[in-house]
Design a protein around this motif. Structure first.
Motif, PDB file in Angstrom:
ATOM      1  N   GLN A   1      14.845 -17.484  42.020  1.00 26.46           N
ATOM      2  CA  GLN A   1      14.467 -18.573  41.461  1.00 26.46           C
ATOM      3  C   GLN A   1      12.594 -18.019  39.933  1.00 26.46           C
TER       4      GLN A   1
ATOM      5  N   GLU B   1      24.752 -16.321  48.599  1.00 20.41           N
ATOM      6  CA  GLU B   1      23.380 -16.796  48.968  1.00 20.41           C
ATOM      7  C   GLU B   1      23.620 -16.179  50.299  1.00 20.41           C
TER       8      GLU B   1
ATOM      9  N   ALA C   1      17.294 -16.089  47.167  1.00 18.22           N
ATOM     10  CA  ALA C   1      16.936 -17.056  46.178  1.00 18.22           C
ATOM     11  C   ALA C   1      15.892 -16.683  45.841  1.00 18.22           C
ATOM     12  N   GLU C   2      14.888 -15.913  46.143  1.00 19.98           N
ATOM     13  CA  GLU C   2      13.308 -15.223  45.904  1.00 19.98           C
ATOM     14  C   GLU C   2      13.691 -14.978  44.384  1.00 19.98           C
TER      15      GLU C   2
ATOM     16  N   GLU D   1      21.309 -21.898  40.024  1.00 22.65           N
ATOM     17  CA  GLU D   1      20.330 -22.484  39.687  1.00 22.65           C
ATOM     18  C   GLU D   1      19.866 -22.924  38.528  1.00 22.65           C
TER      19      GLU D   1
END
Length: 574
Positions: free
Chosen positions: A63, A53, A59-60, A205
């Protein structure tokens, strides 16, 4: 012609750190000389890895990739044609398939047709049914390529580790520890390391989305052999994080749990997988994998890593071995031509330039990187070797020495003389570039000027850093085993080197270029076997009776016998 080297002993702290005081004295001083101060710096377990992280854009990226995995989208991975690119590509394909991605393919640009990275030309030739394109070990400089992919309606995730330029590609997500604003503590991740972190975060995720409620959650640790290979091959700094990745990968290989392709490549190289070190990955496996990208198509190397069957792995490994033998022959011919050119330069009143540019229209474009590296080691100065490219352009591969950041040097030349370089990229010690038609002579002068502004004369002195002399009782097989298991050793965490004066009792040439030696300590009490691979026999006095030797302790295993052997890095007659 080979440059005489200055032998310098690595400095030690005045007081041994507490974390090292319980270790064997030899190992303690070796670790101390490499800046180890805390137990955490010697961590080897995966729980000590940095958190995924912390990578900007993670994160983008995860996802978006997770969305496509769940939709059953068509995903294409675009890699690079070197070992890091091949391992990154294979890891991405295997990892995404394990996550449940329905349609995952790959494309690696042929260096002779498309050149490096995600180019608009490559994008135009890709199938139309792609939904998500992921770059591995490239993409941070692919401004036009990313735009071309988006124009075809694809979403793009860039995963890379190379230095970013002034402009970033307008991808939907970028994961790169070296992009502006990324706080990830280890900037030394290579392409396959970045992809491994993407898979780790993607698994988390998908798990949070309940994706693994009805399917097996993959064990990503089973791919650490691939991560170790790419990390060692790309010669990135073995900081604590990378040492964990490499150590864990080596453990899998030694246990026989590696990919069939890696085990097959070790077999054709004559290496016992149960006893390999990081050096075996760098000098035995990586060159065979790289040979595909240098001479033909890296797809062969990637398929070798992807296959689950031993017979097919052996088939691919045999092909790669043949390519590597062909690459060696080509390289030797090129090296003879380059050395002949250097002989003429050394006779010139000005001697060798500080920044050396070599070009021959018949040189093989895929081998100039190795040539530049070999000549750099011989003359200890930045070297760029060029070969003929397409449409009159010439392609260059650069290798540098400590004291010159080669990409920064090329960037400075490009600013001062924008008409010379068509494109370039790379990092501190290696780079690639394309010159505009007819620009070689002008570039050669501009590069020499730039090198002289960025380096001092002292930088041209080749230095070998050693860990001092060994006492006679330290010249033991036990210490050779100790150092072998105390790695992994590599870039910026160098394998221990020692130096000392010995009597030469015997010396003979084996395998045309290797020097087999029998040494004796000056006390006369201990005799030692030693070997100097790829010795420069043209400058070595065969009648020499005493020499100053820079060496590693090595375990020699031959016909069931195990003995101490010194691996010679450098010899000076005394």
């Amino acid at each position: 012609m080979a440059t005489q080297k200055l032998i310098r002993t690595r400095p030690l702290p005045t007081e041994l750190p507490a974390a090292l005081q319980s270790l064997p004295p030899l190992l303690a001083r070796i670790y101390a000389a490499r800046g180890i101060q805390h137990d955490s710096q010697l961590a080897r377990n995966v729980e000590h890895l940095l958190a995924a992280e912390q990578l900007k854009g993670m994160a983008e990226a995860t996802q978006l990739i997770a969305d496509h995995v769940q939709r059953g989208s068509t995903i294409c991975i675009v890699g690079d044609f070197d070992c890091d690119g091949a391992t990154s590509t294979a890891l991405g394909v295997l990892g995404l398939r394990d996550m449940g991605a329905a349609q995952v393919g790959f494309q690696v640009p042929n260096r002779f047709e498309y050149g490096y990275g995600l180019s608009p030309e490559l994008v135009a030739d890709l199938p139309a049914d792609i939904d998500l394109l992921i770059t591995v070990d490239n993409g941070i400089a692919s401004i036009a390529g990313v735009e071309a992919a988006k124009a075809r309606g694809w979403q793009v995730v860039v995963t890379d580790h190379h230095l970013a330029g002034d402009e970033l590609p307008q991808a939907h997500a970028i994961v790169n520890p070296n992009q502006p604003g990324c706080s990830f503590p280890s900037k030394a991740l290579c392409g396959v390391g970045v992809m491994f972190y993407v898979l780790v975060a993607l698994r988390r995720e998908l798990e949070q989305r309940g994706w693994f409620a009805e399917r097996a959650k993959p064990n990503l640790a089973c791919y650490l052999d691939i991560v170790a290979l790419g990390t060692v091959a790309d010669v990135v700094s073995l900081d604590t994080n990378n040492r964990i990745l490499v150590h864990q990968g080596l453990q899998r290989i030694r246990a026989g749990k590696a990919r069939p392709g890696i085990l097959a490549l070790l077999r054709v190289a004559g290496r016992d997988h149960s006893r390999i070190t990081a050096a075996d990955l760098g000098f035995a496996v990586a060159p065979r994998l790289n040979a595909a990208g240098r001479l033909d198509d890296m797809s062969v190397g990637i398929e070798c890593l992807l296959t689950d069957t031993v017979p097919l792995a052996d088939f691919y490994a045999s092909q790669l071995n043949e390519m590597n033998l062909a690459r060696r022959e080509i390289e030797q011919d090129m090296q003879h031509q380059a050395l002949h050119h250097l002989d003429r330069l050394e006779l010139d009143k000005d001697g060798l330039p500080w920044g050396l540019c070599l070009y021959h229209p018949d040189w093989h474009q895929g081998v100039i990187g190795i040539l530049a590296s070999r000549i750099k080691e011989r003359v200890h100065r930045p070297v760029i070797a060029f070969a003929q490219g397409e449409q009159g352009e010439i392609k260059g591969s650069a290798r540098s020495i400590a004291g010159l950041h080669i990409r920064d040097a090329l960037a400075a030349v490009d600013v001062r003389y924008p008409e010379l370089i068509a494109k370039f990229g790379g990092h501190a010690m290696a780079a690639g570039l394309t010159l505009r038609d007819g620009a070689f002579d002008d570039f050669k002068l501009a590069f020499e000027q730039q090198v002289r502004t960025m380096m001092s004369e002292e930088d041209l002195q080749a230095v070998i850093e050693v860990d001092g002399e060994l006492h006679e009782q330290e010249l033991s097989l036990d210490n050779a085993w100790l150092l072998r298991k105390s790695g992994p050793w590599g870039q910026h965490f160098p394998e221990p080197l020692f130096a000392g004066e010995f009597e030469l009792l015997q010396q003979r040439v084996v395998g045309e270029r290797h020097l087999k030696l029998q040494l004796r300590t000056l006390s006369g009490r201990t005799q030692l076997d030693a070997i100097h691979f790829n010795a420069d026999l043209s400058v070595w006095p065969s009648a020499c009776k005493r020499a100053y030797v820079v060496y590693k302790l090595d375990v020699n295993e031959f016909r069931g016998e195990v003995s101490l052997q010194l691996m010679v890095d450098y010899l000076e007659p005394r």
